[in-house]
Design a protein around this motif. Sequence first.
Motif, PDB file in Angstrom:
ATOM      1  N   SER A  32       0.762  -1.348   0.025  1.00 54.51           N
ATOM      2  CA  SER A  32      -0.089   0.044  -0.023  1.00 54.51           C
ATOM      3  C   SER A  32       0.815   1.396  -0.051  1.00 54.51           C
ATOM      4  CB  SER A  32      -1.091  -0.161   1.219  1.00 54.51           C
ATOM      5  OG  SER A  32      -0.050  -0.041   2.284  1.00 54.51           O
ATOM      6  N   GLN A  33       2.270   1.149   0.103  1.00 58.51           N
ATOM      7  CA  GLN A  33       3.150   2.256   0.334  1.00 58.51           C
ATOM      8  C   GLN A  33       3.748   2.679  -0.961  1.00 58.51           C
ATOM      9  OE1 GLN A  33       3.094   4.133   3.096  1.00 58.51           O
ATOM     10  NE2 GLN A  33       1.459   2.686   3.859  1.00 58.51           N
ATOM     11  N   PRO A 165      11.360  -3.553  -7.125  1.00 59.76           N
ATOM     12  CA  PRO A 165      12.359  -3.857  -6.058  1.00 59.76           C
ATOM     13  C   PRO A 165      13.200  -2.750  -5.775  1.00 59.76           C
ATOM     14  CG  PRO A 165      12.030  -5.778  -7.611  1.00 59.76           C
ATOM     15  CD  PRO A 165      11.523  -4.636  -8.101  1.00 59.76           C
ATOM     16  N   GLN A 166      13.468  -2.122  -6.769  1.00 61.98           N
ATOM     17  CA  GLN A 166      14.650  -0.824  -6.689  1.00 61.98           C
ATOM     18  C   GLN A 166      13.882   0.282  -6.078  1.00 61.98           C
ATOM     19  OE1 GLN A 166      17.978  -1.351  -7.271  1.00 61.98           O
ATOM     20  NE2 GLN A 166      17.279  -3.418  -7.701  1.00 61.98           N
ATOM     21  N   LEU A 170      12.110   3.341  -1.148  1.00 63.17           N
ATOM     22  CA  LEU A 170      11.951   4.835  -1.276  1.00 63.17           C
ATOM     23  C   LEU A 170      10.624   5.330  -0.836  1.00 63.17           C
ATOM     24  CD1 LEU A 170      13.919   5.640  -4.771  1.00 63.17           C
ATOM     25  CD2 LEU A 170      14.619   5.755  -2.405  1.00 63.17           C
ATOM     26  N   CYS A 171       9.790   4.328  -0.894  1.00 58.07           N
ATOM     27  CA  CYS A 171       8.323   4.774  -0.757  1.00 58.07           C
ATOM     28  C   CYS A 171       7.818   4.227   0.802  1.00 58.07           C
ATOM     29  CB  CYS A 171       7.305   4.165  -1.923  1.00 58.07           C
ATOM     30  SG  CYS A 171       7.820   4.927  -3.436  1.00 58.07           S
ATOM     31  N   GLY A 172       8.427   3.841   1.517  1.00 58.61           N
ATOM     32  CA  GLY A 172       8.102   3.362   2.819  1.00 58.61           C
ATOM     33  C   GLY A 172       7.289   4.023   3.536  1.00 58.61           C
ATOM     34  N   GLU A 173       7.040   3.644   4.868  1.00 56.80           N
ATOM     35  CA  GLU A 173       6.421   4.344   5.880  1.00 56.80           C
ATOM     36  C   GLU A 173       6.871   5.854   5.965  1.00 56.80           C
ATOM     37  OE1 GLU A 173       3.726   3.387   7.547  1.00 56.80           O
ATOM     38  OE2 GLU A 173       3.650   1.399   6.733  1.00 56.80           O
ATOM     39  N   LYS A 174       5.932   6.651   6.057  1.00 56.85           N
ATOM     40  CA  LYS A 174       6.176   8.206   6.105  1.00 56.85           C
ATOM     41  C   LYS A 174       6.195   8.770   7.448  1.00 56.85           C
ATOM     42  CE  LYS A 174       5.058   9.188   1.404  1.00 56.85           C
ATOM     43  NZ  LYS A 174       5.310   8.055   0.803  1.00 56.85           N
TER      44      LYS A 174
END
Length: 174
Positions: A32-33, A165-166, A170-174
Amino acid sequence: MITATAFAIAVVAKVLLFTPYLVGERTLYFDSQIRGSFIGIDARHTLDHFARAVLEGITFSLKDSQALLDPKRELKRLVSVGGGAKNAVWLQMQADIFNMPVTTLEVEQGPGLGAAMLAATGLGWYADLDECVDDFVAYGNTIMPIPENVDKYQRIYEVYRKIYPQTRALCGEK
């Protein structure tokens, strides 16, 4: 609005990739992230390149779904319905990316028709869905893959598959 000139751009010309994860992704990745991205942007890219990249990215994302299917069940063709099925160039793109024929339906109401077919079969009006298809479904045009484009798209898809995968960290939990 996608212009006709977006479709005039050759496959792999000035490669620009789009990942359509605008609100996360559920198929193939349960994430979802993750968020969408354009990869490979340079000064030569025009609005038309971005428009084409969006359609290619959506189609690559649909192709990702093939990984979830039973490998013993070989797909022989795709059936395209709805508004996207009205665009001959996008249908050709789908045939080339999936490397299989893409057939349209005579009607646009694919999901509604499918629900009616399931109900009719469930009520016992038909012995099985194959019998129901014979009565309910009228196929339209079939678009065949262009081998030269298939080869190009297979190489592009290999790069596309590396993007998630790359970029996921970078888009993880904020």
